[in-house]
Design a protein around this motif. Structure first.
Motif, PDB file in Angstrom:
ATOM      1  N   GLU A 205      -9.594   7.317   0.834  1.00  0.00           N
ATOM      2  CA  GLU A 205     -10.617   6.426   0.288  1.00  0.00           C
ATOM      3  C   GLU A 205     -10.100   5.674  -0.938  1.00  0.00           C
ATOM      4  OE1 GLU A 205     -13.532   5.482   1.621  1.00  0.00           O
ATOM      5  OE2 GLU A 205     -12.821   6.651   3.318  1.00  0.00           O
ATOM      6  N   LEU A 206      -9.285   6.349  -1.747  1.00  0.00           N
ATOM      7  CA  LEU A 206      -8.678   5.684  -2.900  1.00  0.00           C
ATOM      8  C   LEU A 206      -7.764   4.552  -2.429  1.00  0.00           C
ATOM      9  CD1 LEU A 206      -8.002   5.417  -5.910  1.00  0.00           C
ATOM     10  CD2 LEU A 206      -6.283   7.214  -5.592  1.00  0.00           C
ATOM     11  N   LEU A 207      -6.932   4.835  -1.448  1.00  0.00           N
ATOM     12  CA  LEU A 207      -6.056   3.797  -0.907  1.00  0.00           C
ATOM     13  C   LEU A 207      -6.858   2.670  -0.259  1.00  0.00           C
ATOM     14  CD1 LEU A 207      -3.006   5.687   0.633  1.00  0.00           C
ATOM     15  CD2 LEU A 207      -3.081   4.280  -1.424  1.00  0.00           C
ATOM     16  N   ARG A 208      -7.949   3.024   0.431  1.00  0.00           N
ATOM     17  CA  ARG A 208      -8.795   2.002   1.048  1.00  0.00           C
ATOM     18  C   ARG A 208      -9.358   1.064  -0.009  1.00  0.00           C
ATOM     19  NH1 ARG A 208     -13.686   0.831   1.464  1.00  0.00           N
ATOM     20  NH2 ARG A 208     -14.481   2.753   0.574  1.00  0.00           N
ATOM     21  N   ALA A 209      -9.791   1.615  -1.152  1.00  0.00           N
ATOM     22  CA  ALA A 209     -10.325   0.794  -2.231  1.00  0.00           C
ATOM     23  C   ALA A 209      -9.245  -0.126  -2.819  1.00  0.00           C
ATOM     24  CB  ALA A 209     -10.911   1.686  -3.329  1.00  0.00           C
ATOM     25  N   ILE A 210      -8.048   0.398  -2.952  1.00  0.00           N
ATOM     26  CA  ILE A 210      -6.941  -0.413  -3.473  1.00  0.00           C
ATOM     27  C   ILE A 210      -6.594  -1.524  -2.471  1.00  0.00           C
ATOM     28  CG2 ILE A 210      -4.482  -0.362  -4.063  1.00  0.00           C
ATOM     29  CD1 ILE A 210      -5.045   2.495  -5.223  1.00  0.00           C
ATOM     30  N   VAL A 211      -6.561  -1.186  -1.197  1.00  0.00           N
ATOM     31  CA  VAL A 211      -6.266  -2.191  -0.164  1.00  0.00           C
ATOM     32  C   VAL A 211      -7.331  -3.275  -0.155  1.00  0.00           C
ATOM     33  CG1 VAL A 211      -6.170  -2.545   2.348  1.00  0.00           C
ATOM     34  CG2 VAL A 211      -4.875  -0.697   1.312  1.00  0.00           C
ATOM     35  N   ALA A 212      -8.570  -2.912  -0.383  1.00  0.00           N
ATOM     36  CA  ALA A 212      -9.648  -3.905  -0.417  1.00  0.00           C
ATOM     37  C   ALA A 212      -9.403  -4.904  -1.542  1.00  0.00           C
ATOM     38  CB  ALA A 212     -10.998  -3.222  -0.579  1.00  0.00           C
ATOM     39  N   VAL A 213      -8.883  -4.429  -2.670  1.00  0.00           N
ATOM     40  CA  VAL A 213      -8.564  -5.329  -3.778  1.00  0.00           C
ATOM     41  C   VAL A 213      -7.394  -6.231  -3.400  1.00  0.00           C
ATOM     42  CG1 VAL A 213      -7.694  -5.430  -6.156  1.00  0.00           C
ATOM     43  CG2 VAL A 213      -9.473  -3.784  -5.541  1.00  0.00           C
TER      44      VAL A 213
ATOM     45  N   THR B 177       0.831  -1.198   0.000  1.00  0.00           N
ATOM     46  CA  THR B 177       0.000   0.000   0.000  1.00  0.00           C
ATOM     47  C   THR B 177       0.869   1.253   0.000  1.00  0.00           C
ATOM     48  OG1 THR B 177      -1.674  -1.241   1.215  1.00  0.00           O
ATOM     49  CG2 THR B 177      -1.923   1.146   1.157  1.00  0.00           C
ATOM     50  N   LYS B 178       1.938   1.247   0.767  1.00  0.00           N
ATOM     51  CA  LYS B 178       2.877   2.376   0.761  1.00  0.00           C
ATOM     52  C   LYS B 178       3.484   2.550  -0.630  1.00  0.00           C
ATOM     53  CE  LYS B 178       4.268   2.145   5.619  1.00  0.00           C
ATOM     54  NZ  LYS B 178       5.394   1.897   6.550  1.00  0.00           N
TER      55      LYS B 178
END
Length: 173
Positions: free
Chosen positions: A160-168, A137-138
């Motif tokens: 929120e963008l990072l949260r969406a990427i982390v969810a993937v 993520t970093k």
């Protein structure tokens, strides 16, 4: 000791009298020895497994760092140019603001990793997976920043963008 086992043999000489004290003593000794052998084997296997996991984790982190450096170079970022570090905190908004003023890309870890399910057991492998997820993520945050994606985006939207990427990323596991 062999002398005492004669009395434990049955008359037909094909089986032991399991209640005889000499047989009981020998049986306890054999079982305890096997238990010690099994426990020692488990401990050695655990040590080998942990060391192997550490080596694999180091290799994964090194490969990730190389990929990020290559992506930053492709984005036209100079190697000597200051690339902001990415940190995740679970703290006050004032702390996040302070870290951002210091030039860091600071995000609220509770928000970014909200969709990542908590592990039931805190094993070394689970901790390593979580650490690798945070490092990925970093890496993504650094690359997004290098390409200017974060430039005109509000802080909450960045998280929120990072949260969406982390969810993937988390759905892979």
């Amino acid at each position: 000791m062999l002398k005492g086992l004669d009395a434990a043999l049955n008359i037909d000489r094909e089986s032991f009298n399991y209640s005889h004290p000499h047989y009981q003593y020998l049986m306890k000794w054999v079982h305890n020895s096997l238990r010690q052998l099994a426990n020692t084997h488990k401990a050695l296997a655990s040590t080998v497994r942990v060391e192997k996991q550490k080596v694999q984790q180091t290799q994964r982190m090194s490969l990730l760092t190389e990929k990020v450096e290559r992506a930053l170079k492709d984005a036209g970022i100079d190697a000597e140019e200051e690339i902001p570090d990415v940190i995740f905190t679970s703290g006050e908004p004032a702390e996040l603001t302070s870290k951002r003023k210091q030039g860091l890309l600071a995000f609220d870890g509770d928000v970014v990793f909200r969709d990542v399910p908590e592990q039931l057991r805190a094993t070394a492998a689970n901790k390593a997976r979580r650490e690798y997820l945070e490092e990925k993520t970093k890496a993504v945050a650094k690359i997004l920043d290098a390409y200017g994606v974060f430039d005109r985006m509000k802080y909450a939207k960045q998280q929120e963008l990072l949260r969406a990427i982390v969810a993937v990323f988390a759905s892979e596991e």
